[in-house]
Write a protein that holds these residues in place. Sequence first.
Motif, short mmCIF file in Angstrom:
data_model
loop_
_atom_site.label_atom_id
_atom_site.label_comp_id
_atom_site.label_asym_id
_atom_site.label_seq_id
_atom_site.Cartn_x
_atom_site.Cartn_y
_atom_site.Cartn_z
N PRO A 186 42.93 35.56 27.50
CA PRO A 186 41.48 35.42 27.43
C PRO A 186 40.97 34.36 28.40
O PRO A 186 41.52 33.26 28.48
CB PRO A 186 41.20 35.01 25.98
N CYS A 187 39.94 34.74 29.16
CA CYS A 187 39.28 33.78 30.05
C CYS A 187 37.91 34.31 30.42
O CYS A 187 37.59 35.48 30.19
CB CYS A 187 40.12 33.50 31.29
N LEU A 188 37.10 33.43 30.96
CA LEU A 188 35.82 33.80 31.54
C LEU A 188 36.04 33.84 33.05
O LEU A 188 36.38 32.82 33.65
CB LEU A 188 34.73 32.81 31.14
N MET A 189 35.86 35.01 33.63
CA MET A 189 36.20 35.22 35.02
C MET A 189 34.97 35.17 35.91
O MET A 189 34.05 35.98 35.75
CB MET A 189 36.88 36.59 35.17
N PRO A 190 34.93 34.22 36.84
CA PRO A 190 33.87 34.25 37.84
C PRO A 190 34.16 35.40 38.79
O PRO A 190 35.32 35.74 39.03
CB PRO A 190 33.99 32.90 38.54
N LEU A 191 33.14 36.03 39.32
CA LEU A 191 33.36 37.11 40.27
C LEU A 191 32.97 36.64 41.67
O LEU A 191 32.09 37.17 42.32
CB LEU A 191 32.61 38.36 39.83
N ASN A 192 33.66 35.59 42.06
CA ASN A 192 33.56 34.98 43.38
C ASN A 192 34.87 34.22 43.55
O ASN A 192 35.19 33.34 42.76
CB ASN A 192 32.36 34.03 43.44
N PRO A 193 35.68 34.56 44.57
CA PRO A 193 36.99 33.94 44.71
C PRO A 193 36.97 32.43 44.94
O PRO A 193 37.99 31.77 44.81
CB PRO A 193 37.63 34.67 45.89
N ALA A 194 35.81 31.87 45.23
CA ALA A 194 35.71 30.42 45.43
C ALA A 194 35.74 29.65 44.11
O ALA A 194 35.85 28.43 44.11
CB ALA A 194 34.43 30.07 46.19
N PHE A 195 35.66 30.37 42.98
CA PHE A 195 35.63 29.74 41.66
C PHE A 195 36.87 30.14 40.87
O PHE A 195 37.39 31.23 41.03
CB PHE A 195 34.37 30.15 40.89
N SER A 196 37.30 29.25 39.98
CA SER A 196 38.49 29.50 39.16
C SER A 196 38.11 30.07 37.80
O SER A 196 37.05 29.75 37.26
CB SER A 196 39.24 28.18 38.93
N PRO A 197 39.00 30.90 37.23
CA PRO A 197 38.78 31.38 35.86
C PRO A 197 38.71 30.22 34.88
O PRO A 197 39.31 29.17 35.10
CB PRO A 197 40.00 32.25 35.58
#
Length: 141
Positions: free
Chosen positions: A107-118
């Motif tokens: 389980p995680c909250l996934m940013p949809l921009n590779p510059a940010f970490s889950p």
Amino acid sequence: MALERITPLPSDEGILLPIFAEPVAAGFPSPAAGYEENELNLHDYCVRRPSATFFLRVTGDSMRDARIHDGDVLVVDRAEEPCHGSIVIASIDNEFTVKQLQLRPYPCLMPLNPAFSPIRFDPDSLQIWGVVTFTVMSHAP
């Protein structure tokens, strides 16, 4: 990413705008029929459950690959059941964010921009405030 709540103006009827019966081609142009089918109330189109829906304005670009950009308005439904892959408004330790809910493989909250970490979270510390059902964005310069 900060979120700003937007409260719609009270209205019995809403604002009705014309909607054309013919779809517009995103590829090659097609001949237009040139007539209006009906009127469209954007509130009726975007809001399925008025008592469970709210609007937020987005700041930041952690969701750009989901086509959610700085300044966009999100339509959020609190009655919608979040599932794997849903774009959600979540609160972790009283901090709000908009992210994609990932339940597998962890389980995680996934940013949809590779510059940010889950963002991994303890399920007991996460509150889902609603599921994003629509994004309203401006294309004006």
